[in-house]
Design a protein around this motif. Structure first.
Motif, PDB file in Angstrom:
ATOM      1  N   UNK A 101       0.971  -1.204   0.093  1.00 58.49           N
ATOM      2  CA  UNK A 101      -0.063   0.053   0.141  1.00 58.49           C
ATOM      3  C   UNK A 101       0.787   1.441  -0.043  1.00 58.49           C
ATOM      4  N   UNK A 102       2.023   1.319   0.816  1.00 60.46           N
ATOM      5  CA  UNK A 102       2.725   2.254   0.839  1.00 60.46           C
ATOM      6  C   UNK A 102       3.575   2.613  -0.558  1.00 60.46           C
ATOM      7  N   UNK A 103       3.862   1.414  -1.194  1.00 61.40           N
ATOM      8  CA  UNK A 103       4.362   1.775  -2.400  1.00 61.40           C
ATOM      9  C   UNK A 103       3.685   2.153  -3.332  1.00 61.40           C
ATOM     10  N   UNK A 104       2.240   1.833  -3.500  1.00 65.27           N
ATOM     11  CA  UNK A 104       1.259   2.310  -4.285  1.00 65.27           C
ATOM     12  C   UNK A 104       1.201   3.915  -3.927  1.00 65.27           C
ATOM     13  N   UNK A 105       1.234   4.313  -2.679  1.00 69.55           N
ATOM     14  CA  UNK A 105       1.115   5.625  -2.339  1.00 69.55           C
ATOM     15  C   UNK A 105       2.125   6.529  -2.976  1.00 69.55           C
ATOM     16  N   UNK A 106       3.655   6.060  -2.905  1.00 74.95           N
ATOM     17  CA  UNK A 106       4.750   6.528  -3.184  1.00 74.95           C
ATOM     18  C   UNK A 106       4.730   6.567  -4.747  1.00 74.95           C
ATOM     19  N   UNK A 107       4.211   5.562  -5.493  1.00 78.59           N
ATOM     20  CA  UNK A 107       3.929   5.703  -6.930  1.00 78.59           C
ATOM     21  C   UNK A 107       3.006   6.624  -7.320  1.00 78.59           C
ATOM     22  N   UNK A 108       1.905   6.847  -6.693  1.00 78.92           N
ATOM     23  CA  UNK A 108       1.049   7.841  -6.964  1.00 78.92           C
ATOM     24  C   UNK A 108       1.466   9.417  -6.780  1.00 78.92           C
ATOM     25  N   UNK A 109       2.176   9.492  -5.684  1.00 75.71           N
ATOM     26  CA  UNK A 109       2.711  10.900  -5.362  1.00 75.71           C
ATOM     27  C   UNK A 109       3.532  11.201  -6.489  1.00 75.71           C
ATOM     28  N   UNK A 110       4.605  10.346  -6.898  1.00 71.73           N
ATOM     29  CA  UNK A 110       5.439  10.405  -8.033  1.00 71.73           C
ATOM     30  C   UNK A 110       4.810  10.767  -9.396  1.00 71.73           C
ATOM     31  N   UNK A 111       3.785  10.315  -9.456  1.00 73.13           N
ATOM     32  CA  UNK A 111       2.801  10.718 -10.790  1.00 73.13           C
ATOM     33  C   UNK A 111       2.284  11.978 -10.405  1.00 73.13           C
ATOM     34  N   UNK A 112       1.653  12.456  -9.331  1.00 73.84           N
ATOM     35  CA  UNK A 112       1.048  13.606  -9.213  1.00 73.84           C
ATOM     36  C   UNK A 112       2.094  14.796  -9.262  1.00 73.84           C
ATOM     37  N   UNK A 113       3.296  14.359  -8.804  1.00 72.90           N
ATOM     38  CA  UNK A 113       4.297  15.604  -8.953  1.00 72.90           C
ATOM     39  C   UNK A 113       4.791  15.749 -10.309  1.00 72.90           C
ATOM     40  N   UNK A 114       4.829  14.656 -11.218  1.00 72.21           N
ATOM     41  CA  UNK A 114       5.092  15.022 -12.539  1.00 72.21           C
ATOM     42  C   UNK A 114       4.085  15.533 -13.299  1.00 72.21           C
TER      43      UNK A 114
END
Length: 152
Positions: free
Chosen positions: A118-131
Motif C-alpha cells: 500500500x505504501x508503495x502504491x502511495x509513493x508511486x501515486x505521489x511520484x505521478x502527481x508530482x510529474x
C-alpha cells in the motif's frame, strides 16, 4: 489488465456504453447540474460520492456527459474541491488502518506485507502527481504525519 502487485488479472465486468451526449429523457441544464455538484460536495461527500448521489437522487446519468467537465474541474472552478486527489487519500487511509492494526498485532506478517504494498502504491501515486503538477514538488508522504494530514 494485470494488477499491480500480483500476477492475477482483474475481474471482468460490463462497461458503460459509449455516448457523447446525454440521453433524450434527461432535461436538467448544465448549470443546474453544476450547482448540484457544488451543493452535494458541500455536504461532506467525496467526488465519487457526488456522482453516485446525483445519479441516484436526481437521475443524472453522467456528469461529464451533461457538463463536459469532470467533477473535480467543476469544483475547482467554484473555489472548492479536495486538496489531495481522492485515490491518494483512500490509499493513505488504508495505510493508516494497517499501521493501527500492526501496532496491536506485531506478528501479522500478511498485513505487514499489505502495508508495504500500500505504501508503495502511495509513493508511486505521489511520484505521478508530482510529474503532472497536481501536488507540489515539496509534498512528501510519511507514515508518521499521514494521520494528521488526512484529518485536516
Amino acid at each position: 489488465m494485470a494488477k499491480m502487485h500480483t500476477r492475477r488479472k482483474g475481474r471482468s465486468r460490463s462497461t458503460r456504453p459509449v455516448r457523447k451526449t446525454p440521453p433524450a429523457w434527461f432535461t436538467m441544464s448544465k448549470e443546474e447540474v453544476e450547482k448540484l455538484v457544488v451543493k452535494t460536495y458541500g455536504q461532506n461527500a467525496t467526488t465519487s460520492q457526488v456522482g453516485i448521489i446525483l445519479r441516484d437522487k436526481y437521475g443524472v446519468p453522467d456528469i461529464t456527459q451533461v457538463t463536459g467537465k469532470k467533477v473535480t474541474a467543476i469544483l475547482k472552478e467554484n473555489g472548492t474541491g479536495p486538496k489531495l486527489p481522492e485515490d491518494l487519500v483512500n490509499l493513505i487511509k488504508k495505510a493508516i488502518r494497517l499501521h493501527k492494526h500492526l501496532d496491536e498485532n506485531h506478528k501479522d506478517l500478511h498485513n505487514k506485507r499489505a502495508l508495504q504494498l500500500t505504501e508503495s502504491k502511495v509513493r508511486r501515486l505521489v511520484k505521478y502527481y508530482h510529474a503532472t503538477g497536481v501536488l507540489p514538488m515539496d509534498w512528501v508522504y510519511s507514515p508518521a504525519t499521514a494521520e494528521i494530514l488526512i484529518s485536516r
